[in-house]
Structure formats: C-alpha cells, structure tokens
Scaffold this motif. Structure first.
Motif, PDB file in Angstrom:
ATOM      1  N   GLY A 235       1.424  -3.967 -12.042  1.00 13.11           N
ATOM      2  CA  GLY A 235       2.941  -4.193 -11.274  1.00 13.11           C
ATOM      3  C   GLY A 235       2.112  -5.000  -9.642  1.00 13.11           C
ATOM      4  N   VAL A 236       1.649  -4.982  -9.861  1.00 14.75           N
ATOM      5  CA  VAL A 236       0.463  -6.316  -8.368  1.00 14.75           C
ATOM      6  C   VAL A 236      -0.334  -6.635  -9.173  1.00 14.75           C
TER       7      VAL A 236
ATOM      8  N   ARG B 232     -11.890 -26.398   1.534  1.00 15.07           N
ATOM      9  CA  ARG B 232     -10.680 -26.788   1.530  1.00 15.07           C
ATOM     10  C   ARG B 232     -10.376 -26.505   0.021  1.00 15.07           C
ATOM     11  N   ALA B 233     -11.400 -27.207  -1.083  1.00 15.40           N
ATOM     12  CA  ALA B 233     -10.683 -26.792  -1.937  1.00 15.40           C
ATOM     13  C   ALA B 233     -10.003 -25.634  -3.048  1.00 15.40           C
ATOM     14  N   ALA B 234     -11.458 -24.803  -1.822  1.00 15.60           N
ATOM     15  CA  ALA B 234     -11.243 -23.004  -2.423  1.00 15.60           C
ATOM     16  C   ALA B 234      -9.452 -22.285  -2.050  1.00 15.60           C
ATOM     17  N   SER B 235      -9.298 -23.409  -0.511  1.00 14.98           N
ATOM     18  CA  SER B 235      -7.562 -22.840  -0.231  1.00 14.98           C
ATOM     19  C   SER B 235      -6.594 -23.225  -1.291  1.00 14.98           C
ATOM     20  N   ARG B 236      -6.896 -24.795  -1.665  1.00 16.92           N
ATOM     21  CA  ARG B 236      -6.209 -24.942  -2.592  1.00 16.92           C
ATOM     22  C   ARG B 236      -5.817 -24.603  -4.107  1.00 16.92           C
ATOM     23  N   ARG B 237      -7.007 -24.252  -4.235  1.00 15.98           N
ATOM     24  CA  ARG B 237      -6.418 -23.141  -5.678  1.00 15.98           C
ATOM     25  C   ARG B 237      -6.129 -22.260  -5.392  1.00 15.98           C
ATOM     26  N   THR B 238      -6.708 -21.562  -4.197  1.00  9.20           N
ATOM     27  CA  THR B 238      -5.912 -19.620  -4.042  1.00  9.20           C
ATOM     28  C   THR B 238      -4.389 -19.545  -3.815  1.00  9.20           C
ATOM     29  N   GLU B 239      -4.306 -21.221  -3.030  1.00 11.17           N
ATOM     30  CA  GLU B 239      -2.324 -21.075  -3.122  1.00 11.17           C
ATOM     31  C   GLU B 239      -2.262 -21.100  -3.805  1.00 11.17           C
ATOM     32  N   LYS B 240      -2.402 -22.151  -5.019  1.00  6.44           N
ATOM     33  CA  LYS B 240      -2.231 -22.422  -5.769  1.00  6.44           C
ATOM     34  C   LYS B 240      -1.949 -21.329  -7.050  1.00  6.44           C
ATOM     35  N   GLU B 241      -3.192 -20.382  -7.311  1.00  2.00           N
ATOM     36  CA  GLU B 241      -3.107 -19.873  -7.893  1.00  2.00           C
ATOM     37  C   GLU B 241      -1.772 -17.987  -7.357  1.00  2.00           C
ATOM     38  N   LEU B 242      -1.462 -17.889  -6.114  1.00  7.01           N
ATOM     39  CA  LEU B 242      -1.062 -17.255  -5.836  1.00  7.01           C
ATOM     40  C   LEU B 242       0.472 -17.347  -5.876  1.00  7.01           C
ATOM     41  N   ILE B 243       0.680 -18.726  -5.618  1.00  8.81           N
ATOM     42  CA  ILE B 243       2.177 -19.298  -6.531  1.00  8.81           C
ATOM     43  C   ILE B 243       2.796 -19.236  -7.480  1.00  8.81           C
ATOM     44  N   LEU B 244       2.093 -19.552  -8.336  1.00  9.73           N
ATOM     45  CA  LEU B 244       1.818 -19.148  -9.471  1.00  9.73           C
ATOM     46  C   LEU B 244       2.065 -17.509 -10.201  1.00  9.73           C
ATOM     47  N   GLN B 245       1.879 -16.700  -9.877  1.00  8.15           N
ATOM     48  CA  GLN B 245       1.342 -15.358  -9.545  1.00  8.15           C
ATOM     49  C   GLN B 245       3.008 -15.330  -9.399  1.00  8.15           C
ATOM     50  N   ALA B 246       3.354 -15.134  -7.961  1.00  7.70           N
ATOM     51  CA  ALA B 246       4.592 -15.112  -7.367  1.00  7.70           C
ATOM     52  C   ALA B 246       5.500 -15.554  -8.962  1.00  7.70           C
ATOM     53  N   LEU B 247       5.567 -16.177  -8.884  1.00 11.00           N
ATOM     54  CA  LEU B 247       6.740 -17.554  -9.887  1.00 11.00           C
ATOM     55  C   LEU B 247       6.897 -16.689 -11.990  1.00 11.00           C
ATOM     56  N   GLU B 248       5.744 -16.330 -11.868  1.00 15.99           N
ATOM     57  CA  GLU B 248       5.720 -15.292 -12.882  1.00 15.99           C
ATOM     58  C   GLU B 248       6.038 -13.756 -12.637  1.00 15.99           C
ATOM     59  N   ARG B 249       5.724 -13.471 -11.543  1.00 10.03           N
ATOM     60  CA  ARG B 249       6.168 -11.430 -11.351  1.00 10.03           C
ATOM     61  C   ARG B 249       7.772 -11.984 -11.243  1.00 10.03           C
TER      62      ARG B 249
ATOM     63  N   ALA C 198       0.906  -1.194   0.268  1.00 13.50           N
ATOM     64  CA  ALA C 198      -0.172   0.408   0.235  1.00 13.50           C
ATOM     65  C   ALA C 198       0.818   1.371   0.357  1.00 13.50           C
ATOM     66  N   ARG C 199       2.318   1.259   0.568  1.00 11.18           N
ATOM     67  CA  ARG C 199       2.940   1.937   0.683  1.00 11.18           C
ATOM     68  C   ARG C 199       4.106   2.835   0.284  1.00 11.18           C
ATOM     69  N   THR C 200       3.805   1.420  -1.349  1.00 17.11           N
ATOM     70  CA  THR C 200       4.586   1.908  -2.485  1.00 17.11           C
ATOM     71  C   THR C 200       4.109   3.225  -3.666  1.00 17.11           C
ATOM     72  N   ASP C 201       5.243   2.723  -4.705  1.00 19.09           N
ATOM     73  CA  ASP C 201       3.572   3.646  -5.773  1.00 19.09           C
ATOM     74  C   ASP C 201       3.869   2.616  -6.963  1.00 19.09           C
ATOM     75  N   ILE C 202       3.557   1.462  -6.589  1.00 17.81           N
ATOM     76  CA  ILE C 202       3.420   0.688  -7.810  1.00 17.81           C
ATOM     77  C   ILE C 202       2.061   0.819  -7.923  1.00 17.81           C
ATOM     78  N   ALA C 203       2.394   0.144  -9.208  1.00 16.75           N
ATOM     79  CA  ALA C 203       0.735   0.291 -10.211  1.00 16.75           C
ATOM     80  C   ALA C 203       0.423  -1.151  -9.893  1.00 16.75           C
ATOM     81  N   ILE C 204      -1.055  -0.810  -9.155  1.00 12.98           N
ATOM     82  CA  ILE C 204      -2.056  -2.130  -8.233  1.00 12.98           C
ATOM     83  C   ILE C 204      -3.333  -2.781  -9.228  1.00 12.98           C
ATOM     84  N   LEU C 205      -3.012  -4.121  -9.952  1.00 14.80           N
ATOM     85  CA  LEU C 205      -4.558  -4.335 -10.642  1.00 14.80           C
ATOM     86  C   LEU C 205      -5.363  -5.524  -9.650  1.00 14.80           C
TER      87      LEU C 205
END
Length: 323
Positions: free
Chosen positions: A168-169, A270-287, A36-43
C-alpha cells in the motif's frame, strides 16, 4: 540528532525518536508521520541491519492500534502449514473462524517465503480484507523485505498479486553509507545506551576515531554500528575496539547504487540524495498512475516543482488524467 522546525510535536517525537540530520531520513520520517495512523498496508524495504523492525514497531507505536501488541511472524524458513498456523495463532483466530480485536501483524522477511507460502498468505490477506469490509475487526499488515521484490517478480520468485496487497505504501530504508551525516548522533546514542546497560562510563572518542566511523562504509548498517558501540563500551578502549575498521572502507552489495568508493563524502552524500529524490518521485508517480498533481500532494511539493524535477531527472511515463 537534529530537529525539524514545526515537527517538534510530531507522533515520532512523541514516541521518543529524534529527527536525523540527513534529508533522506527526514523525508522518510515525515512520510511515517503521515501514514502511521492509517490502516494502509506498509512494505519496509532495506538491506539487512537498516532498521526495518525498528520502524515497524515505531509505526505501530504511533498508530491507532498501539493499545494492542504488535504480533511478529518470522517468515524465514517457513513452510505453508507453519505459516498458516502461526498467523492464525497471532491473530487470535480459533479454528479459522475469524479474527479477534483489531491489531498489527508484522511479516518479517516476506521475501523469504516460497511460492506455496505466498499463496497461503495471499489467501489470508484476502480473508482479512473481506472481514474488514463486512465490519469485523481489521488487521493492519506491515511487511519487510531485504530484496527488491519487483526483481523477484520478474524472476518468478514472488507473486505479483501478493506484492500489490502488501505494498500500500513502500518505505525504503537507506543503507548507513548513504546517510553518513547521521552517524555521529547515532553513535553517541548507542554509546549511551550500552553504557547504561553495561553500567560503564562512555569512553572518550577522539577526532581520528570519529573520522574513521564516517569513512567506513558499514556493510552491516546500523546493526554493525551498534555492535561496534557496544564493543567500545565493553572494552573501554576505542582504539582497540575500532581495530577491525582500520583496514579501510568496506564495500557491500546494495539495493540501490553504491557511491564511488573513493568519492569525497560531500560528493557521495549529494549523489545519494539525488538518487533518493528520484526514487521517491518515481514511487509517488507509480502509486498515482502518473497523476502528477496527486503525486505532488503526496510529496508535499508544488505541482510546478514536481514538473521541474521530472524534467531534471529525465523520466517519462504514462499520461494520466489530472483532477
């Protein structure tokens, strides 16, 4: 809502936002705290009604630009000329000569822009970056989208170069059906809010009513939940107000995979949590271009934990030099 140990004095807490119970929203709020306190663009990406504008305003409120008002541009049904004029007006530019004080610009529904508007926006973003680089006042861009822009790029509906300027994020706001453990606290908050606005008492909710709230799939997300809360307070009768929900769980098209309609709540969560964790990991790896050490730092987990999770979810990507 629940609090997270060690996060009681976070910027989000200072802004008056309580921490949710769901892991997916706790992870989102921790990320917001960091950027929040950076100036990076957020989507901000999420279905209609998931709270994208609420989060845009929250990010601005805890940012270094909070002393200036956040300017909102509604991108829906906008032509190129109106878009250019509205952004220039919002930024205080006179005759296109430059930007005023540093501030935040919220582009609401950027996925609604046609290709000509996207070209105009791309030009303005480039101009903003040049001014920032020359020491002039900077503009912090926050954008929102109800569709998956990567798919729009593949379909030729969204400019790839613009996407890389605004993401940016990427913060993905989950639909309410994937964070049902937050519904009781959210609903209690909304009931109190509308009782105060309407100057009425909060009606008593029985166990059956609460069970109905958590079994419903909420296709309209938090916006629909708030409408129901206001209706209950206005009518003073939860049974009458909840009549529309009694037909059974609704279904809704989603940005992500929807849990099976008749799954038990714990299994679906639990299924939603696993999907979200996978999505967050893939986002970080792509960034980080699959730099796993950097990705682990972004995710605030150990390098070994990330390697285990990558193996567990069965993803592979391009190799990267590890610093």
């Amino acid at each position: 809502m629940a609090t997270i140990p060690g996060k009681a004095f976070s910027p989000l807490a200072e802004a008056g936002k309580l921490w949710p119970r769901s892991t997916i929203m706790q992870s989102l709020n921790i990320m917001v705290d960091e950027i929040a306190r950076t100036d990076i663009a957020i989507l901000l990406v999420g279905e209609s009604g998931t709270g994208k504008e609420v989060y845009a305003r929250l990010i601005h409120r805890v940012s270094n630009l909070s002393s200036m008002p956040m300017k909102k541009v509604n991108c829906a049904a906008m032509d190129a000329g109106r878009l250019l004029a509205q952004i220039r007006e919002s930024l205080g530019a006179v005759g296109g000569s430059g930007y005023g004080k540093p501030q935040t610009l919220f582009l609401d529904g950027v996925d609604e822009l046609d290709l000509s508007c996207q070209r105009v926006l791309l030009s303005l973003l480039s101009d903003s970056e040049q001014k920032c680089g020359s020491g002039e006042a900077a503009v912090r861009f926050i954008s929102s989208s109800s569709s998956v822009l990567e798919k729009d790029i593949e379909a030729g509906r969204f400019r790839r170069e613009l996407y890389f300027r605004i993401n940016g994020v990427v913060l993905r706001l989950p639909p309410l059906r994937e964070r049902k453990e937050d519904i009781p606290d959210l609903f209690e908050h909304l009931l109190a809010k509308h009782a105060e606005e309407l100057k009425k008492q909060v009606p008593a909710m029985d166990g059956h009513a609460l069970e109905l709230l958590t079994s419903y799939n909420w296709p309209g997300n938090i916006r629909e939940l708030e409408n129901v809360a206001r209706k209950i307070v206005a009518l003073g009768d939860p049974t009458l107000a909840l009549g529309d929900l009694r037909a059974g769980p609704a279904t809704s098209p989603s940005l992500s995979e929807t849990p099976p309609r008749f799954s038990p709540l714990k299994v679906a969560a639990r299924a939603a949590s696993r999907r979200t964790e996978k999505e967050l990991i893939l986002q970080a790896l792509e960034r980080t271009r699959w730099n796993r050490k950097r990705a682990a730092r972004e995710l605030q987990i150990s390098y070994k934990s990330l390697l285990y999770k990558i193996k567990q979810i069965g993803v592979q990507g391009a190799k990267s030099e590890e610093p």
